[in-house]
Design a protein around this motif. Structure first.
Motif, PDB file in Angstrom:
ATOM      1  N   PHE A 141      -9.331   1.546   1.597  1.00 14.29           N
ATOM      2  CA  PHE A 141      -9.300   2.406   2.780  1.00 14.29           C
ATOM      3  C   PHE A 141      -9.991   3.736   2.545  1.00 14.29           C
ATOM      4  O   PHE A 141      -9.992   4.275   1.447  1.00 14.29           O
ATOM      5  N   GLY A 142     -10.561   4.279   3.611  1.00 12.28           N
ATOM      6  CA  GLY A 142     -11.078   5.627   3.609  1.00 12.28           C
ATOM      7  C   GLY A 142      -9.960   6.628   3.847  1.00 12.28           C
ATOM      8  O   GLY A 142      -8.805   6.249   4.049  1.00 12.28           O
ATOM      9  N   PRO A 143     -10.287   7.933   3.875  1.00 13.77           N
ATOM     10  CA  PRO A 143      -9.262   8.969   4.011  1.00 13.77           C
ATOM     11  C   PRO A 143      -8.768   9.162   5.434  1.00 13.77           C
ATOM     12  O   PRO A 143      -7.768   9.850   5.648  1.00 13.77           O
ATOM     13  N   TYR A 170       0.832  -1.185   0.000  1.00 13.42           N
ATOM     14  CA  TYR A 170       0.000   0.000   0.000  1.00 13.42           C
ATOM     15  C   TYR A 170       0.877   1.249   0.000  1.00 13.42           C
ATOM     16  O   TYR A 170       1.948   1.272   0.606  1.00 13.42           O
ATOM     17  N   GLN A 223       0.711   5.330   0.968  1.00  8.38           N
ATOM     18  CA  GLN A 223      -0.069   6.298   1.713  1.00  8.38           C
ATOM     19  C   GLN A 223       0.539   7.684   1.557  1.00  8.38           C
ATOM     20  O   GLN A 223       1.669   7.926   1.993  1.00  8.38           O
ATOM     21  N   LYS A 264      -3.828  11.011   3.899  1.00  9.14           N
ATOM     22  CA  LYS A 264      -4.793  10.185   3.173  1.00  9.14           C
ATOM     23  C   LYS A 264      -4.730   8.741   3.648  1.00  9.14           C
ATOM     24  O   LYS A 264      -3.821   8.337   4.356  1.00  9.14           O
ATOM     25  N   GLY A 265      -5.728   7.970   3.231  1.00  3.50           N
ATOM     26  CA  GLY A 265      -5.712   6.560   3.540  1.00  3.50           C
ATOM     27  C   GLY A 265      -4.815   5.794   2.589  1.00  3.50           C
ATOM     28  O   GLY A 265      -4.516   6.255   1.485  1.00  3.50           O
ATOM     29  N   PRO A 266      -4.329   4.620   2.982  1.00  2.00           N
ATOM     30  CA  PRO A 266      -3.476   3.816   2.098  1.00  2.00           C
ATOM     31  C   PRO A 266      -4.228   3.352   0.859  1.00  2.00           C
ATOM     32  O   PRO A 266      -5.438   3.097   0.915  1.00  2.00           O
ATOM     33  N   GLN A 267      -3.490   3.247  -0.241  1.00  2.00           N
ATOM     34  CA  GLN A 267      -4.074   2.728  -1.473  1.00  2.00           C
ATOM     35  C   GLN A 267      -3.246   1.548  -1.953  1.00  2.00           C
ATOM     36  O   GLN A 267      -2.011   1.621  -1.978  1.00  2.00           O
ATOM     37  N   LEU A 268      -3.917   0.490  -2.370  1.00  2.00           N
ATOM     38  CA  LEU A 268      -3.228  -0.688  -2.886  1.00  2.00           C
ATOM     39  C   LEU A 268      -2.529  -0.343  -4.194  1.00  2.00           C
ATOM     40  O   LEU A 268      -3.132   0.245  -5.096  1.00  2.00           O
ATOM     41  N   LEU A 303      -9.797 -12.100   2.530  1.00  2.00           N
ATOM     42  CA  LEU A 303      -8.761 -11.156   2.123  1.00  2.00           C
ATOM     43  C   LEU A 303      -7.771 -11.764   1.132  1.00  2.00           C
ATOM     44  O   LEU A 303      -6.918 -11.059   0.612  1.00  2.00           O
ATOM     45  N   LEU A 326      -5.234  -8.803   7.715  1.00  2.00           N
ATOM     46  CA  LEU A 326      -3.968  -8.307   7.209  1.00  2.00           C
ATOM     47  C   LEU A 326      -3.105  -7.850   8.377  1.00  2.00           C
ATOM     48  O   LEU A 326      -3.585  -7.181   9.292  1.00  2.00           O
ATOM     49  N   PHE A 361       3.574   0.660   2.822  1.00  2.00           N
ATOM     50  CA  PHE A 361       3.354  -0.415   3.790  1.00  2.00           C
ATOM     51  C   PHE A 361       3.262  -1.750   3.068  1.00  2.00           C
ATOM     52  O   PHE A 361       2.551  -1.880   2.070  1.00  2.00           O
ATOM     53  N   LEU A 408      -8.333   4.743  10.611  1.00  2.00           N
ATOM     54  CA  LEU A 408      -8.650   4.401   9.233  1.00  2.00           C
ATOM     55  C   LEU A 408      -9.735   3.337   9.182  1.00  2.00           C
ATOM     56  O   LEU A 408      -9.663   2.334   9.886  1.00  2.00           O
ATOM     57  N   ASP A 463     -10.423   7.665  -2.724  1.00  2.00           N
ATOM     58  CA  ASP A 463     -10.574   6.702  -1.640  1.00  2.00           C
ATOM     59  C   ASP A 463     -11.719   5.746  -1.851  1.00  2.00           C
ATOM     60  O   ASP A 463     -12.252   5.171  -0.909  1.00  2.00           O
ATOM     61  N   PHE A 523       0.284  -5.637   9.025  1.00  2.00           N
ATOM     62  CA  PHE A 523       1.061  -4.645   8.304  1.00  2.00           C
ATOM     63  C   PHE A 523       2.470  -4.499   8.870  1.00  2.00           C
ATOM     64  O   PHE A 523       2.687  -4.647  10.077  1.00  2.00           O
TER      65      PHE A 523
END
Lengths: 113, 115
Positions: B106-108, A36, A38, A42-46, B99, A101, A89, B90, B1, A103
């Protein structure tokens, strides 16, 4: 339980160079490893993930390698650009009990122009 | 997001007060999660829910409570029993709780500061 160690905690590279971030995991049964990105606030993005039936996966400038024997996996970013600056991450999936998950601690990557 | 909203973005509370963080998703996902993020540490799982009206404790549930009355909503209450509540929170969701096959989005985030 599952534990994921990530190194380094900070990494600074020149624009255009490559960056490598490494993770090790403890549960030999784990078979899914996402990465991810980040950005600040902001939130993490894959950005990429790998499953244990493959050893390497590429997506343009990003690649992930997996060594199941050694229980480690790595993120490789080539031709780095300023927009690659972020916290990255790694994670693995804990399969004992309910799936979740786990991390790593994160790597703050800075690309210097 | 990706269709997950968290509000507010910043939240301040006085010590000893309970506070509720909102998380809403319009992705039609069954599973939702709450994580806590502290500087220099990875994300730690607080609670998760794989279906409406059901939720499970994560690794650091003490001092927190959740509810899942609607599929799209998973609010987190930080109670006064949480000894160190200042953190970045988060929320995440996935199609199902598997999973291995489903990506977690994820949100912001909400930054909570206890004064």
């Amino acid at each position: 339980g599952e534990n994921v160690e990530q190194h380094p905690s900070t990494l600074s590279v020149q624009e255009g160079d490559s960056a490598v971030i490494k993770c090790t995991y403890s549960d030999s049964a784990s078979n899914y490893f996402p990465w991810y990105k980040q950005e600040l606030g902001k939130g993490p993005q894959l950005i990429i993930d790998i499953r244990s039936n493959v050893g390497e996966k590429k997506d343009q400038r990003i690649a992930v390698t997996l060594n199941k024997t050694a229980k480690h996996f790595s993120l490789h970013i080539t031709e780095t650009q300023p927009e690659d600056s972020a916290v990255y991450f790694c994670a693995s999936i804990a399969l004992r009990g309910a799936q979740k998950l786990v991390f790593g601690q994160g790597t703050r990557l800075t690309i210097n122009p | 997001d990706g269709g997950i909203t968290q509000s507010p973005k910043y939240l301040f509370r006085k010590e000893g007060q309970n506070v509720t963080l909102s998380c809403e998703q319009n992705l039609n996902h069954d599973a939702m999660y709450w994580y806590r993020q502290d500087p220099g540490q990875g994300l730690r799982l607080i609670y998760y829910s794989q279906i409406v009206n059901d939720f499970q404790k994560g690794d650091i549930a003490e001092g927190y409570s959740v509810s899942r009355e609607k599929k799209e909503s998973f609010p987190l209450t930080v109670t006064s029993a949480q000894k160190n509540p200042t953190a970045f929170y988060l929320c995440a969701s996935s199609v199902t709780g598997n999973l291995i096959t489903d990506t977690q989005y994820f949100g912001p985030g909400t930054r909570l500061t206890v004064l």
